[in-house]
Design a protein around this motif. Structure first.
Motif, PDB file in Angstrom:
ATOM      1  N   ARG A  11      41.437  -9.265  11.282  1.00  0.00           N
ATOM      2  CA  ARG A  11      40.580  -8.213  10.719  1.00  0.00           C
ATOM      3  C   ARG A  11      40.243  -8.503   9.263  1.00  0.00           C
ATOM      4  O   ARG A  11      39.120  -8.272   8.822  1.00  0.00           O
ATOM      5  CB  ARG A  11      41.244  -6.835  10.842  1.00  0.00           C
ATOM      6  CG  ARG A  11      41.219  -6.241  12.223  1.00  0.00           C
ATOM      7  CD  ARG A  11      41.561  -4.742  12.217  1.00  0.00           C
ATOM      8  NE  ARG A  11      42.640  -4.364  11.338  1.00  0.00           N
ATOM      9  CZ  ARG A  11      43.935  -4.361  11.652  1.00  0.00           C
ATOM     10  NH1 ARG A  11      44.315  -4.731  12.857  1.00  0.00           N
ATOM     11  NH2 ARG A  11      44.851  -3.969  10.770  1.00  0.00           N
ATOM     12  N   ILE A  12      41.206  -9.018   8.525  1.00  0.00           N
ATOM     13  CA  ILE A  12      40.966  -9.348   7.115  1.00  0.00           C
ATOM     14  C   ILE A  12      39.921 -10.456   7.012  1.00  0.00           C
ATOM     15  O   ILE A  12      39.002 -10.384   6.189  1.00  0.00           O
ATOM     16  CB  ILE A  12      42.278  -9.748   6.412  1.00  0.00           C
ATOM     17  CG1 ILE A  12      43.198  -8.522   6.277  1.00  0.00           C
ATOM     18  CG2 ILE A  12      41.990 -10.355   5.036  1.00  0.00           C
ATOM     19  CD1 ILE A  12      44.618  -8.846   5.832  1.00  0.00           C
ATOM     20  N   VAL A  13      40.018 -11.482   7.852  1.00  0.00           N
ATOM     21  CA  VAL A  13      39.042 -12.580   7.819  1.00  0.00           C
ATOM     22  C   VAL A  13      37.645 -12.065   8.146  1.00  0.00           C
ATOM     23  O   VAL A  13      36.670 -12.421   7.472  1.00  0.00           O
ATOM     24  CB  VAL A  13      39.465 -13.734   8.761  1.00  0.00           C
ATOM     25  CG1 VAL A  13      38.337 -14.746   8.937  1.00  0.00           C
ATOM     26  CG2 VAL A  13      40.719 -14.415   8.228  1.00  0.00           C
ATOM     27  N   VAL A  14      37.517 -11.210   9.152  1.00  0.00           N
ATOM     28  CA  VAL A  14      36.209 -10.655   9.517  1.00  0.00           C
ATOM     29  C   VAL A  14      35.647  -9.817   8.368  1.00  0.00           C
ATOM     30  O   VAL A  14      34.473  -9.954   7.995  1.00  0.00           O
ATOM     31  CB  VAL A  14      36.291  -9.825  10.828  1.00  0.00           C
ATOM     32  CG1 VAL A  14      35.020  -9.023  11.056  1.00  0.00           C
ATOM     33  CG2 VAL A  14      36.579 -10.740  12.013  1.00  0.00           C
ATOM     34  N   ALA A  15      36.468  -8.950   7.805  1.00  0.00           N
ATOM     35  CA  ALA A  15      36.010  -8.118   6.678  1.00  0.00           C
ATOM     36  C   ALA A  15      35.647  -8.984   5.480  1.00  0.00           C
ATOM     37  O   ALA A  15      34.639  -8.732   4.795  1.00  0.00           O
ATOM     38  CB  ALA A  15      37.090  -7.104   6.301  1.00  0.00           C
ATOM     39  N   ALA A  16      36.429 -10.020   5.231  1.00  0.00           N
ATOM     40  CA  ALA A  16      36.149 -10.915   4.105  1.00  0.00           C
ATOM     41  C   ALA A  16      34.858 -11.689   4.343  1.00  0.00           C
ATOM     42  O   ALA A  16      34.082 -11.909   3.405  1.00  0.00           O
ATOM     43  CB  ALA A  16      37.317 -11.872   3.896  1.00  0.00           C
ATOM     44  N   ARG A  17      34.601 -12.103   5.581  1.00  0.00           N
ATOM     45  CA  ARG A  17      33.342 -12.805   5.882  1.00  0.00           C
ATOM     46  C   ARG A  17      32.152 -11.922   5.504  1.00  0.00           C
ATOM     47  O   ARG A  17      31.200 -12.378   4.867  1.00  0.00           O
ATOM     48  CB  ARG A  17      33.263 -13.177   7.359  1.00  0.00           C
ATOM     49  CG  ARG A  17      31.970 -13.885   7.734  1.00  0.00           C
ATOM     50  CD  ARG A  17      31.843 -14.206   9.215  1.00  0.00           C
ATOM     51  NE  ARG A  17      33.039 -14.837   9.734  1.00  0.00           N
ATOM     52  CZ  ARG A  17      33.817 -14.306  10.690  1.00  0.00           C
ATOM     53  NH1 ARG A  17      33.512 -13.149  11.229  1.00  0.00           N
ATOM     54  NH2 ARG A  17      34.894 -14.938  11.105  1.00  0.00           N
ATOM     55  N   ASP A  18      32.221 -10.672   5.899  1.00  0.00           N
ATOM     56  CA  ASP A  18      31.130  -9.745   5.568  1.00  0.00           C
ATOM     57  C   ASP A  18      30.988  -9.587   4.054  1.00  0.00           C
ATOM     58  O   ASP A  18      29.885  -9.644   3.521  1.00  0.00           O
ATOM     59  CB  ASP A  18      31.371  -8.383   6.221  1.00  0.00           C
ATOM     60  CG  ASP A  18      31.286  -8.420   7.738  1.00  0.00           C
ATOM     61  OD1 ASP A  18      30.742  -9.402   8.298  1.00  0.00           O
ATOM     62  OD2 ASP A  18      31.791  -7.478   8.379  1.00  0.00           O
ATOM     63  N   GLU A  19      32.090  -9.393   3.371  1.00  0.00           N
ATOM     64  CA  GLU A  19      32.073  -9.181   1.923  1.00  0.00           C
ATOM     65  C   GLU A  19      31.594 -10.428   1.176  1.00  0.00           C
ATOM     66  O   GLU A  19      30.726 -10.352   0.310  1.00  0.00           O
ATOM     67  CB  GLU A  19      33.480  -8.790   1.445  1.00  0.00           C
ATOM     68  CG  GLU A  19      33.606  -8.558  -0.041  1.00  0.00           C
ATOM     69  CD  GLU A  19      33.015  -7.253  -0.547  1.00  0.00           C
ATOM     70  OE1 GLU A  19      32.931  -7.084  -1.779  1.00  0.00           O
ATOM     71  OE2 GLU A  19      32.626  -6.391   0.274  1.00  0.00           O
ATOM     72  N   PHE A  20      32.139 -11.580   1.527  1.00  0.00           N
ATOM     73  CA  PHE A  20      31.749 -12.818   0.840  1.00  0.00           C
ATOM     74  C   PHE A  20      30.306 -13.207   1.144  1.00  0.00           C
ATOM     75  O   PHE A  20      29.617 -13.733   0.278  1.00  0.00           O
ATOM     76  CB  PHE A  20      32.674 -13.976   1.225  1.00  0.00           C
ATOM     77  CG  PHE A  20      34.051 -13.897   0.638  1.00  0.00           C
ATOM     78  CD1 PHE A  20      34.251 -13.653  -0.712  1.00  0.00           C
ATOM     79  CD2 PHE A  20      35.162 -14.083   1.444  1.00  0.00           C
ATOM     80  CE1 PHE A  20      35.529 -13.595  -1.254  1.00  0.00           C
ATOM     81  CE2 PHE A  20      36.449 -14.038   0.915  1.00  0.00           C
ATOM     82  CZ  PHE A  20      36.635 -13.790  -0.431  1.00  0.00           C
ATOM     83  N   SER A  21      29.842 -12.941   2.351  1.00  0.00           N
ATOM     84  CA  SER A  21      28.459 -13.325   2.679  1.00  0.00           C
ATOM     85  C   SER A  21      27.451 -12.504   1.884  1.00  0.00           C
ATOM     86  O   SER A  21      26.376 -12.989   1.564  1.00  0.00           O
ATOM     87  CB  SER A  21      28.185 -13.222   4.183  1.00  0.00           C
ATOM     88  OG  SER A  21      28.081 -11.886   4.596  1.00  0.00           O
ATOM     89  N   VAL A  22      27.825 -11.297   1.525  1.00  0.00           N
ATOM     90  CA  VAL A  22      26.927 -10.443   0.741  1.00  0.00           C
ATOM     91  C   VAL A  22      27.090 -10.693  -0.760  1.00  0.00           C
ATOM     92  O   VAL A  22      26.108 -10.786  -1.492  1.00  0.00           O
ATOM     93  CB  VAL A  22      27.170  -8.949   1.065  1.00  0.00           C
ATOM     94  CG1 VAL A  22      26.382  -8.043   0.125  1.00  0.00           C
ATOM     95  CG2 VAL A  22      26.805  -8.654   2.511  1.00  0.00           C
ATOM     96  N   HIS A  23      28.324 -10.829  -1.225  1.00  0.00           N
ATOM     97  CA  HIS A  23      28.599 -10.835  -2.670  1.00  0.00           C
ATOM     98  C   HIS A  23      29.061 -12.178  -3.235  1.00  0.00           C
ATOM     99  O   HIS A  23      29.176 -12.308  -4.450  1.00  0.00           O
ATOM    100  CB  HIS A  23      29.660  -9.777  -2.999  1.00  0.00           C
ATOM    101  CG  HIS A  23      29.261  -8.396  -2.601  1.00  0.00           C
ATOM    102  ND1 HIS A  23      28.317  -7.650  -3.278  1.00  0.00           N
ATOM    103  CD2 HIS A  23      29.664  -7.618  -1.566  1.00  0.00           C
ATOM    104  CE1 HIS A  23      28.166  -6.481  -2.686  1.00  0.00           C
ATOM    105  NE2 HIS A  23      28.972  -6.431  -1.650  1.00  0.00           N
ATOM    106  N   GLY A  24      29.362 -13.139  -2.379  1.00  0.00           N
ATOM    107  CA  GLY A  24      29.902 -14.401  -2.861  1.00  0.00           C
ATOM    108  C   GLY A  24      31.332 -14.229  -3.328  1.00  0.00           C
ATOM    109  O   GLY A  24      31.887 -13.128  -3.291  1.00  0.00           O
ATOM    110  N   LEU A  25      31.920 -15.313  -3.769  1.00  0.00           N
ATOM    111  CA  LEU A  25      33.317 -15.263  -4.213  1.00  0.00           C
ATOM    112  C   LEU A  25      33.468 -14.395  -5.459  1.00  0.00           C
ATOM    113  O   LEU A  25      34.344 -13.533  -5.533  1.00  0.00           O
ATOM    114  CB  LEU A  25      33.832 -16.681  -4.476  1.00  0.00           C
ATOM    115  CG  LEU A  25      35.248 -16.800  -4.994  1.00  0.00           C
ATOM    116  CD1 LEU A  25      36.244 -16.165  -4.037  1.00  0.00           C
ATOM    117  CD2 LEU A  25      35.602 -18.261  -5.236  1.00  0.00           C
ATOM    118  N   ALA A  26      32.628 -14.588  -6.447  1.00  0.00           N
ATOM    119  CA  ALA A  26      32.767 -13.857  -7.711  1.00  0.00           C
ATOM    120  C   ALA A  26      32.530 -12.361  -7.545  1.00  0.00           C
ATOM    121  O   ALA A  26      33.220 -11.548  -8.159  1.00  0.00           O
ATOM    122  CB  ALA A  26      31.813 -14.428  -8.759  1.00  0.00           C
TER     123      ALA A  26
END
Length: 188
Positions: A11-26
């Protein structure tokens, strides 16, 4: 890992994929990732250590899925490029992650031996095909693969007059054009 721990990590990986794809790492925020994953920030840090490691895990996860879903065929690079486009068109978040990864430079994939070994294997296959006269040797392997990716991702990165997403017929038309262009690029 216990089944619950494995499910939480996924679940963390899926949520992180969504977050990183929109906002990038920074721009990504760990608190938003944890909330979307229904996990604590402490659990996230326990599994991944830090935000950069989580970003790498997301990149590795997407790359593994890409490898499984888009078979590489050195004897049909046009077909491969078309399949790559169709995959990225169906999963635009993965294309955005690729772009964010490129913006991060080498840090984003440092320590990801699986990714580097697959890329090296594919480069060797293209070099062998060039040596055997099956693929044009007018370009270096690196140049050829870079141009192929540029062709594959052109419609996803180029400015467009139409802000509406492409429909299935347009996506198929584009895949056909990509296949033809890469075949011409690679023709011996």
């Amino acid at each position: 890992m216990k089944p619950d721990a494995s499910a939480t990590r996924a679940r963390i990986v899926v949520a992180a994929r969504d977050e990183f794809s929109v906002h990038g790492l920074a721009g990504a925020r760990v608190d938003r990732i944890a909330a979307a994953a229904k996990a604590s920030k402490e659990r996230l840090y326990a599994y991944f250590g830090d935000k950069e490691a989580l970003f790498r895990a997301v990149v590795e996860d997407g790359f593994a899925r890409f490898i499984d879903e888009v078979p590489f065929a050195v004897d049909d690079l046009g077909g491969y490029a078309a399949r790559e486009y169709l995959h990225l068109a169906a999963h635009p978040e993965e294309h955005r992650l690729l772009l964010w990864t490129q913006l991060q430079g080498g840090m984003a994939t440092s320590g990801t031996d699986d990714i580097h070994s697959v890329i090296a294997e594919r480069h060797r296959a293209v070099a062998d095909a060039q040596r055997d006269g099956l693929i044009s040797d007018a370009f270096t392997v690196e140049d050829l693969i870079t141009m192929m990716f540029g062709i594959t991702s052109a419609w996803m990165t180029a400015p467009s007059r139409d802000c509406e997403p492409a429909d299935d017929a347009e996506i198929q038309r584009r895949a056909s054009k990509i296949e033809a262009a890469v075949r011409r690029l690679c023709a011996p």
